[in-house]
Design an enzyme around this catalytic site. Sequence first.
Site, PDB file in Angstrom:
ATOM      1  N   HIS B  82       0.823  -1.216   0.000  1.00 33.76           N
ATOM      2  CA  HIS B  82       0.000   0.000   0.000  1.00 33.76           C
ATOM      3  C   HIS B  82       0.858   1.268   0.000  1.00 33.76           C
ATOM      4  O   HIS B  82       0.367   2.345  -0.311  1.00 33.76           O
ATOM      5  CB  HIS B  82      -1.047  -0.017   1.122  1.00 33.76           C
ATOM      6  CG  HIS B  82      -0.564   0.279   2.508  1.00 33.76           C
ATOM      7  ND1 HIS B  82      -0.259  -0.709   3.427  1.00 33.76           N
ATOM      8  CD2 HIS B  82      -0.352   1.447   3.153  1.00 33.76           C
ATOM      9  CE1 HIS B  82       0.107  -0.154   4.569  1.00 33.76           C
ATOM     10  NE2 HIS B  82       0.060   1.163   4.436  1.00 33.76           N
ATOM     11  N   ASN B 211      -9.300  -4.332   6.289  1.00 31.62           N
ATOM     12  CA  ASN B 211      -8.457  -3.231   6.750  1.00 31.62           C
ATOM     13  C   ASN B 211      -8.679  -2.987   8.250  1.00 31.62           C
ATOM     14  O   ASN B 211      -9.814  -2.907   8.697  1.00 31.62           O
ATOM     15  CB  ASN B 211      -8.827  -1.976   5.943  1.00 31.62           C
ATOM     16  CG  ASN B 211      -7.836  -0.851   6.139  1.00 31.62           C
ATOM     17  OD1 ASN B 211      -6.737  -1.050   6.664  1.00 31.62           O
ATOM     18  ND2 ASN B 211      -8.231   0.343   5.724  1.00 31.62           N
ATOM     19  N   ASP B 220       1.018  -7.764   2.256  1.00 33.27           N
ATOM     20  CA  ASP B 220       1.165  -6.320   2.013  1.00 33.27           C
ATOM     21  C   ASP B 220       2.645  -5.926   1.883  1.00 33.27           C
ATOM     22  O   ASP B 220       3.197  -5.277   2.770  1.00 33.27           O
ATOM     23  CB  ASP B 220       0.487  -5.543   3.144  1.00 33.27           C
ATOM     24  CG  ASP B 220       0.254  -4.081   2.761  1.00 33.27           C
ATOM     25  OD1 ASP B 220       0.806  -3.638   1.739  1.00 33.27           O
ATOM     26  OD2 ASP B 220      -0.478  -3.384   3.492  1.00 33.27           O
ATOM     27  N   SER B 652       3.875   2.207   8.468  1.00 33.25           N
ATOM     28  CA  SER B 652       3.604   1.232   7.401  1.00 33.25           C
ATOM     29  C   SER B 652       4.879   0.905   6.644  1.00 33.25           C
ATOM     30  O   SER B 652       5.586   1.809   6.208  1.00 33.25           O
ATOM     31  CB  SER B 652       2.582   1.799   6.421  1.00 33.25           C
ATOM     32  OG  SER B 652       1.297   1.695   6.938  1.00 33.25           O
ATOM     33  N   ASP B 669      -0.232  -2.618   9.701  1.00 25.45           N
ATOM     34  CA  ASP B 669      -1.520  -2.126  10.200  1.00 25.45           C
ATOM     35  C   ASP B 669      -1.564  -2.209  11.720  1.00 25.45           C
ATOM     36  O   ASP B 669      -0.759  -2.894  12.343  1.00 25.45           O
ATOM     37  CB  ASP B 669      -2.674  -2.965   9.612  1.00 25.45           C
ATOM     38  CG  ASP B 669      -3.956  -2.152   9.447  1.00 25.45           C
ATOM     39  OD1 ASP B 669      -4.001  -0.996   9.900  1.00 25.45           O
ATOM     40  OD2 ASP B 669      -4.910  -2.668   8.844  1.00 25.45           O
TER      41      ASP B 669
END
Lengths: 715, 715
Positions: B82, B211, B220, B652, B669
């Site tokens: 992301h 999420n 991710d 992140s 996350d």
Amino acid sequence: MINKYLSIGIFCPLFVLNIQAEEGMWQLSQLPDLNLEKIGFEISAGDIYSPDKLSISTAIVWLGGCSASFVSADGLVLTNHHCAYGSLQRNSAKDSIDYIDEGFLAKDRSEELPAIGQHAYVLKSMADVTDVILKSVKGIEALTEKEKRIEQKITAMEKEAENDREDRYCYIATNYNGKQYVKYLFNKYQDVRIVFAPPAAIGNYGGDIDNWMWPRHTGDFTYLRVYQAPDGSGAKYSDDNIPLKPGNYLKIAKTDLKDGDMTFILGYPGRTMRYRSSYSVDWNLNRTYIPRIERFQSILDIITEMSNENQEAKLKLASYDAGLNNTMKNFQGNVDGMQSSNFIENKRAFEADLMSFINSKRKLKKMYGDVMEKIAAQYAILEQSYDYDQVLENFGGYTIGVLYNLGSKAYDVARERAKPETDRRPEFSEKRVKDGMANLDYAYLRFYEPFDKTMLTRALQQAAKLPEEQRITALDFILKGSMEIDAWVDDAFAKTGLKDIAYVKDLYNKTPEEIEALNDPLIDLAIKLYDAKDRKYEEGKVWNAQIQDLRKKYIDALYAWKGQSLYPDANSTMRFTFGKVKGYKPADGIWYEPFTTLKGVVEKDTGEEPFNNPAKLTELSRSKDYGKWIDPELGDVPSCFLAECDITGGNSGSAVMNAKGELIGLAFDGNYEAMTSDWLYNPELQRTIVVDIRYVLFITDKFAGADYLLKEMGI
Amino acid sequence: MINKYLSIGIFCPLFVLNIQAEEGMWQLSQLPDLNLEKIGFEISAGDIYSPDKLSISTAIVWLGGCSASFVSADGLVLTNHHCAYGSLQRNSAKDSIDYIDEGFLAKDRSEELPAIGQHAYVLKSMADVTDVILKSVKGIEALTEKEKRIEQKITAMEKEAENDREDRYCYIATNYNGKQYVKYLFNKYQDVRIVFAPPAAIGNYGGDIDNWMWPRHTGDFTYLRVYQAPDGSGAKYSDDNIPLKPGNYLKIAKTDLKDGDMTFILGYPGRTMRYRSSYSVDWNLNRTYIPRIERFQSILDIITEMSNENQEAKLKLASYDAGLNNTMKNFQGNVDGMQSSNFIENKRAFEADLMSFINSKRKLKKMYGDVMEKIAAQYAILEQSYDYDQVLENFGGYTIGVLYNLGSKAYDVARERAKPETDRRPEFSEKRVKDGMANLDYAYLRFYEPFDKTMLTRALQQAAKLPEEQRITALDFILKGSMEIDAWVDDAFAKTGLKDIAYVKDLYNKTPEEIEALNDPLIDLAIKLYDAKDRKYEEGKVWNAQIQDLRKKYIDALYAWKGQSLYPDANSTMRFTFGKVKGYKPADGIWYEPFTTLKGVVEKDTGEEPFNNPAKLTELSRSKDYGKWIDPELGDVPSCFLAECDITGGNSGSAVMNAKGELIGLAFDGNYEAMTSDWLYNPELQRTIVVDIRYVLFITDKFAGADYLLKEMGI
């Protein structure tokens, strides 16, 4: 002949690797073979059941659809709140007090409410009558005839055992598709009273949302009391009746229950299908569960719309709504479970293995080689008339409304009474008819006219959609008539006499011809459909006799292959199941712990139904006013727990006991992840959800202040 | 002066009972005080960070908004999928290949894609500059003036350190509301390339639904590579550039990670508010989170409607939609968390205790006795113009669309450039302006005209609803004009030149007067609003200076009471946090296990986005083709895991390491149950969600066959 099935050993119908001691709803006669002491029991098989001495099973009560148990020497009974729901509802209607919402507590025995419509059955004796029944049909080869004769023999034997006493009930159960018959004789008590039911915000906390779900926080219990006449008979309600002195009652556990502890259950599981073929599973999945879910949902949508608009509709349709939701969730769970586990494919693979073994032995091949094809052929028969059958089925039961059912039932009774006694269907024996008539007084509790009309209109509209060549010709007088369906229904409801209970009751005094002469339009509809339904009934008997014979062969083939013994499918007779207190893993990364707590009850509180936790309970939690009901490890009052026991519908209210045979809780649900359990026991996922006895007693004590009940139970 | 805060000890801002070693986003300079070896570290503080030798922190990369780390000697970097999303999206637009859906793997270095718009920052040095800065404002008492001077000093020092080199970046961070200033100097690398990104069905598996959620199954991660010019400078993309040889890179863990293992994280957490008052919490809950959730939802509804109708809308608005969803879920989590935990009430009780201590000491009372009332007074100021401010805020950022923002930004730049250099706002320094201009080429990636018009119409309509006496008079020319709002917007969009990038770029060559002379209706709207917004900005500066001074006093008061040291709130500087691999209890009866597995990935597969698991991954799971990435205890490839580390947005992509300092995963996350974590660390609930390095390597190896990357990482 059946005895070979009663020896020790566990038979797993589907996956041999799944063999687990926890599987099985065992007959009481099988208890000695289970080696209980070796798996942690501190009591013997004979302590649980013995034909000739008082045992724990003596304290077990059947409520007809639910299970229960005696917990005092004065006939006090514990069962689930949802098992007493109907009685509470009927009393609410009578007294104009909402006993569901508010709960009910009798301050003393004089205040107890009659549990209207509720009977209690206590097992008096059980006996294997296989020989007697099979001897009576010796030499008869034609399957339908044989089945009919067996049915007649069973009815006659039951009648003989009941001896016209209305406080006796006899039930001859068919095990293993007719390989074994067992006669159960009960004392039937007709005076049952409500002692204490918590408010629905405890007894049904979580409602439909939490139904079948874990973690659970429902105080699903109600206290009843069973009364008898002074002469000891199970008489109807009377002021002269006195509390029953049961042969035995359960003692409350004295030690705290822990994760891993052994537990067992005695109760009356209703129905399982553990030995069915892939064809049966396929049919049930794709032709029963899935279309019924759609049908239920469409009816629920109608109820929701009507209930939103109208308080009367809400009250009248509430239990109907709850029932549909519950069943639909069950069906959906079965669909989810079967689809996610490749259930049918696995069954087929298993059957392929079975048949490859059978076909490898000349003798077995001759006996069972064609059993799978023959079962397949049976389901092909059902397939042919599927659409027609679906529509016809709508004219009966939950899809048609109250009035039509009242008329239809009365006409059916008149037709059956016109037959020779031996030809009458067992469910229309004079005794059953009288039982049914006794409930007519509550016939309109669920009657809400706009809903009734909608349901009838809906059934007719669906009939109108059948292709011309498959149509139900009996409905031509409406569907090919001059009136629109809506208009016909309006007219029929305006003209029918079925809204008058005296009129309905009087129907039971009439011959078919007299009923026909009434020209009541709703009854006329039932009369027109009678032949079509009767034909289906007769076809069904033939089909059933054939499939039952094939299922018997299928089980024989399985036994020939595996050489192990088995427990019979559940059939509303008393069964024993055991297993440990244990959590489970519902999904990757999640472990469901085996205990919930009062803290969790409060955490779910939203202030709105079904999570409208009573303020008093919140306050008890906040102030840690747990009384003696605190669990030292949890540091809180336990609410519900999970055990590996193997139960199904009908077990609701069952006593759950520890290794000493002491009461530790009441079974009230299974878990969503194991909803296919009626078809297959999965040791990893199947759990019984139990309301912890400490929560029951905490609510009784701290919430309700019903000290006298604690005292009566010896606490 | 600040040194007292750097000594050992943990300070818990809210609940003293919560003190846990796992709390804290520690400055690297605080590492020696944490006694790492005593809590299970097999490396020393100096191995993690040392000002004068290579250490693990040398391998840490800041991506501006995300964190990352070097994993090879050739500049290979691992971060979250992301974090690379924007670069992938820009390349997709350029190449007309959907790198998001399909993923991207460079077969060799020549195939790597420029990560358009992505820079990588590597920390070169850090130094405490508190004395220098505070000395520069000595004697200045007026708060606003003092803050302005500090800002100017910081800007000047940053500029000096950057020395006009575009591959240098300096950031002077303010800690403890201005009690400490630390200068961070970075090498900035402008040529970053995409090496391997899995398809979104892995990299964003679970999408918005999963999420913030556990159990999680998202791969991710994305591999980037940092390039430099042959002369070692961080030049822009060029074919001549060569892979960076980083000072250090992380080694992949050689042993399997287990429940309970110690872990730590180095990364760039963005912002926390751990030392705020109840007034701040109250304002944020009721005046920020709750109304913004409503606003976001109304915008999401518009996006959903447009996206359903139109594929172009869907593509253009996708990342916007994802961003809003993500932030809204964060806000909702904060609301849920604050409301369910009585957050404000607890803060108030804590403050009451604090003030009762302060007021009990004459000296302290004199210094801090009125701090709470003064903070309250500050929030009362905000309350007065709340409605007006809300509406004005709509004319900027995510609530107003692309075109208006382009015009407004260019005009703001022209106005700032017209000021004396020292009066320019820091975010409008010439360097920042040039950085912004470099991104203009991607300005229309998210431009979908109907949406843009809807957003502007919406902002104007809301302005029209303000009470007359609170109205934004600058909008009178529209709202009191002759045209309806819709018609005005249609007309403005028809006439504006802002749809032409050359026109937009040319705005940056113009003076304010020249822009005003264009008579571009969308820019004119920004011009009209300029004064109102500028006034708000100036008011904000005064308010900020005052609240910052009060917050400084509040922390001093806390320190006077508790006498313990603390870590500063996060501010996008490198921080260290540690904690064990550990599950958590999200609700009564549930335990979330700390590891998920490949099996769980497959179980979530629905075939539909965001659970459209690639068939190849399902097949790898089915055939148990795990390679060397199987965890012996799990019997499967681990997917994600939980650790107690204390992170927030900005972390992140952060490297997560074991007690040896080896790479075990990438943080991506936080968990929903701990969304209030920016305000308070809760050791029972707060967890970092990490993609396990074994899953990263399994996908790299078995799914993508990118053997050369494994080899490069020394596997």
